[in-house]
Scaffold this motif. Structure first.
Motif, short mmCIF file in Angstrom:
data_model
loop_
_atom_site.label_atom_id
_atom_site.label_comp_id
_atom_site.label_asym_id
_atom_site.label_seq_id
_atom_site.Cartn_x
_atom_site.Cartn_y
_atom_site.Cartn_z
N PHE A 245 -7.44 13.53 -42.68
CA PHE A 245 -6.80 13.14 -43.44
C PHE A 245 -7.39 14.07 -44.85
O PHE A 245 -8.61 13.77 -45.32
CB PHE A 245 -6.70 11.78 -44.50
N ARG A 246 -6.72 15.33 -45.09
CA ARG A 246 -7.86 16.56 -45.58
C ARG A 246 -7.11 16.46 -47.20
O ARG A 246 -5.31 17.27 -46.46
CB ARG A 246 -7.46 17.18 -45.65
N LEU A 247 -6.76 16.35 -48.84
CA LEU A 247 -6.48 16.46 -50.24
C LEU A 247 -6.54 17.28 -50.52
O LEU A 247 -7.91 17.32 -51.11
CB LEU A 247 -6.72 15.26 -50.65
N TRP A 248 -6.51 18.86 -49.97
CA TRP A 248 -6.33 19.60 -50.92
C TRP A 248 -6.24 19.80 -52.49
O TRP A 248 -4.88 19.72 -53.11
CB TRP A 248 -5.98 21.00 -50.41
N LEU A 249 -7.27 20.12 -53.68
CA LEU A 249 -6.88 20.17 -54.75
C LEU A 249 -6.73 21.76 -54.95
O LEU A 249 -8.10 21.96 -54.95
CB LEU A 249 -7.65 19.07 -55.75
N THR A 250 -6.18 21.83 -56.21
CA THR A 250 -6.57 23.02 -57.07
C THR A 250 -6.33 22.72 -57.99
O THR A 250 -5.60 22.43 -59.17
CB THR A 250 -5.79 23.99 -57.01
N GLU A 251 -7.84 23.29 -58.83
CA GLU A 251 -8.11 22.48 -60.04
C GLU A 251 -8.57 23.27 -60.75
O GLU A 251 -9.20 25.13 -60.55
CB GLU A 251 -9.45 21.48 -60.14
N VAL A 252 -8.16 23.44 -62.12
CA VAL A 252 -8.82 24.79 -63.35
C VAL A 252 -9.36 24.20 -64.72
O VAL A 252 -8.98 23.30 -65.51
CB VAL A 252 -7.49 24.88 -63.73
N ASP A 253 -10.91 23.87 -64.62
CA ASP A 253 -11.55 23.02 -65.23
C ASP A 253 -11.18 21.56 -65.66
O ASP A 253 -11.15 21.20 -66.36
CB ASP A 253 -10.68 23.42 -66.77
N GLY A 254 -10.96 20.84 -63.79
CA GLY A 254 -11.77 19.46 -63.60
C GLY A 254 -9.82 19.31 -64.11
O GLY A 254 -9.75 18.59 -63.51
N GLN A 255 -8.43 20.02 -64.27
CA GLN A 255 -7.30 19.93 -64.17
C GLN A 255 -6.43 19.76 -63.13
O GLN A 255 -6.95 20.63 -62.48
CB GLN A 255 -6.45 20.57 -65.42
N VAL A 256 -6.73 19.31 -62.69
CA VAL A 256 -5.69 19.39 -60.94
C VAL A 256 -4.08 20.04 -61.58
O VAL A 256 -3.26 19.07 -62.29
CB VAL A 256 -5.31 18.56 -60.31
N ILE A 257 -4.45 21.35 -60.95
CA ILE A 257 -2.85 21.98 -61.27
C ILE A 257 -2.31 22.19 -59.52
O ILE A 257 -0.81 22.53 -59.24
CB ILE A 257 -2.90 23.65 -61.28
N GLY A 258 -2.63 21.89 -58.39
CA GLY A 258 -1.95 21.66 -57.51
C GLY A 258 -2.93 20.94 -56.56
O GLY A 258 -3.78 20.72 -56.52
N ALA A 259 -1.91 20.30 -55.35
CA ALA A 259 -2.11 19.62 -54.16
C ALA A 259 -1.88 19.41 -52.89
O ALA A 259 -0.24 19.66 -52.97
CB ALA A 259 -2.61 18.48 -55.38
N ASP A 260 -2.15 19.27 -52.00
CA ASP A 260 -1.45 19.24 -50.54
C ASP A 260 -2.46 18.56 -50.26
O ASP A 260 -3.31 18.08 -49.37
CB ASP A 260 -1.67 21.13 -50.73
N VAL A 261 -1.34 17.45 -49.03
CA VAL A 261 -1.90 16.89 -47.53
C VAL A 261 -1.45 17.50 -46.26
O VAL A 261 -1.01 18.12 -45.69
CB VAL A 261 -1.56 15.32 -47.85
N TRP A 262 -2.65 17.47 -45.95
CA TRP A 262 -2.97 17.68 -44.65
C TRP A 262 -3.58 16.75 -43.25
O TRP A 262 -4.42 16.28 -43.89
CB TRP A 262 -4.05 19.22 -44.24
N LEU A 263 -2.95 16.91 -42.30
CA LEU A 263 -3.90 15.41 -40.94
C LEU A 263 -3.86 15.97 -40.44
O LEU A 263 -3.32 17.09 -39.90
CB LEU A 263 -3.14 14.59 -40.87
N GLY A 264 -5.12 16.27 -39.69
CA GLY A 264 -5.59 16.83 -37.88
C GLY A 264 -6.10 14.88 -37.29
O GLY A 264 -5.83 13.82 -37.08
N ALA A 265 -5.40 15.73 -35.68
CA ALA A 265 -6.38 15.12 -35.17
C ALA A 265 -6.00 16.13 -33.35
O ALA A 265 -5.84 16.79 -33.36
CB ALA A 265 -4.98 14.13 -34.44
N GLY A 266 -7.91 15.67 -33.64
CA GLY A 266 -7.74 16.52 -31.94
C GLY A 266 -7.82 18.14 -31.91
O GLY A 266 -7.52 18.36 -31.06
#
Length: 371
Positions: A245-266
């Protein structure tokens, strides 16, 4: 020991097969078919009144197939298929036909008897639709209908590095990506993977808020319901430490301005949902976040990435090949089947047919539609 099918109708009954189920999801590279994802959905987002009908094919301690169904009325559907395309029944390749045949027999004997078995959003390579039909017990076969086909952009990673892949893209793509990243970094931007319970507890609400904001003008998100939103912390706690479970965060000076969820298996990774702050639309956060996630996949040694159904411009610029996600309806043999089939027709045609039915058949069709 002889393999046999078990029809499991409650969560405690699934604990014995859970590890084998998860191993199958990893072996076959199906992130959305894992028990961590599907059972969290069942606990938090399942429709009211639905009942579990998970079929597992086991031989001693070995789990060779899992078909994670639930039932509403007489319609059997795959767990979490409302929340994510790509949920599939699973069968070990070496036992595929036998295991699917045992599953078909279990479905045929299940209560309530299925009017419809729905396989929504499964890969074109899945053997399940045809083998369920072919191995259904008895002389009469189910009717199999393919309802929908959606493109699935793919990226194969094996045998090269991120730098080699990036160098293979067009010069305009490389120039744009570098320029956008440089400008965002100059403004204090960074891309990072959420880690630890506290980080996820902060990042997931930000992800949900931005996703809802992006879809509000288009009638709201059809996927991120309150129940699905509630299942995410549970799934993250179980899978994040393994990198599944991968939650990718894009931040500017600690503020979240983007987020994406990716899932993986094998070694297969699927992009699920994302969102970004409209105030940063000029920064093309979606592109930059996707590239950060792809670079991470290369570093982990993942083999394939699917970018989710549809041919959005960004996906088309990144993907190098394409599969399809397909939606099937299986209508088992029964005296009700002609009426069930009629109930699936477009409204105008259904009304035209209904007007010409005998009164008793018309009454049965109305009862079926109400159900």
């Amino acid at each position: 020991m002889v393999p046999h099918a078990e029809l499991i109708t409650d969560l405690p009954g699934l604990e014995r097969i859970r590890d084998g189920w998860d191993a199958l999801a990893a072996e076959l590279g199906r992130p959305f078919s894992s028990p961590a994802w599907t059972l969290a959905w069942w606990r938090h987002a399942a429709p009211s009144g639905a009942e579990l009908r998970v079929i597992a094919v086991v031989e001693g301690d070995t789990v060779s197939a899992v078909a994670p169904f639930f039932v509403e009325g007489r319609r059997y559907r795959l767990l979490a298929s409302d929340a994510s395309l790509g949920v599939e029944p699973l069968a070990a390749p070496e036992a595929e036909r036998e295991a699917i045949g045992l599953t078909a027999a279990a479905l045929a004997g299940a209560q309530p008897h299925p009017d419809i078995v729905e396989l929504g959003g499964i890969r074109s390579t899945s053997p399940w639709p045809e083998l369920l039909r072919a191995t259904w017990p008895g002389r009469r076969r189910p009717w199999l209908r393919r309802e929908l086909v959606l493109p699935l952009p793919l990226l194969e990673l094996g045998g090269r590095t991120y730098e080699e892949w990036f160098a293979s893209k067009s010069s305009s793509f490389r120039h744009q990506a570098r320029r956008l990243r440089r400008r965002l970094v100059e403004q204090g931007g960074q891309f990072r993977l959420a880690s630890g319970e506290e980080d996820l507890a902060r990042g997931l609400p930000a992800f949900a808020a931005m996703h809802h904001a992006r879809w509000r003008a288009r009638g709201g998100s059809g996927v991120l319901t309150p129940g699905v939103e509630a299942m995410l912390p549970e799934t993250a706690r179980e899978l994040a430490d393994e990198g599944r479970f991968r939650l990718w965060l894009t931040e500017v000076d600690g503020q979240v301005i983007g987020a994406d969820v990716w899932l993986g298996a094998g070694g297969e990774v699927s992009q699920w949902l994302g969102g970004f702050d409209d105030a940063w639309a000029h920064a093309n956060v979606s592109l930059l976040s996707m590239l950060a996630a792809i670079e991470d996949c290369f570093e982990r040694g993942d083999r394939w990435i699917d970018l989710g159904a549809g041919r959005a411009e960004l996906k088309s610029r990144v993907a190098e090949s394409e599969d399809t996600l397909e939606h099937y309806l299986l209508l088992p043999p029964s005296p009700r089947r002609p009426l069930v089939s009629a109930s699936l027709l477009p409204g105008r045609l259904r009304r035209w047919i209904a007007e010409r039915l005998p009164p008793a058949a018309k009454a049965r069709l109305k009862r079926l539609l109400r159900g």
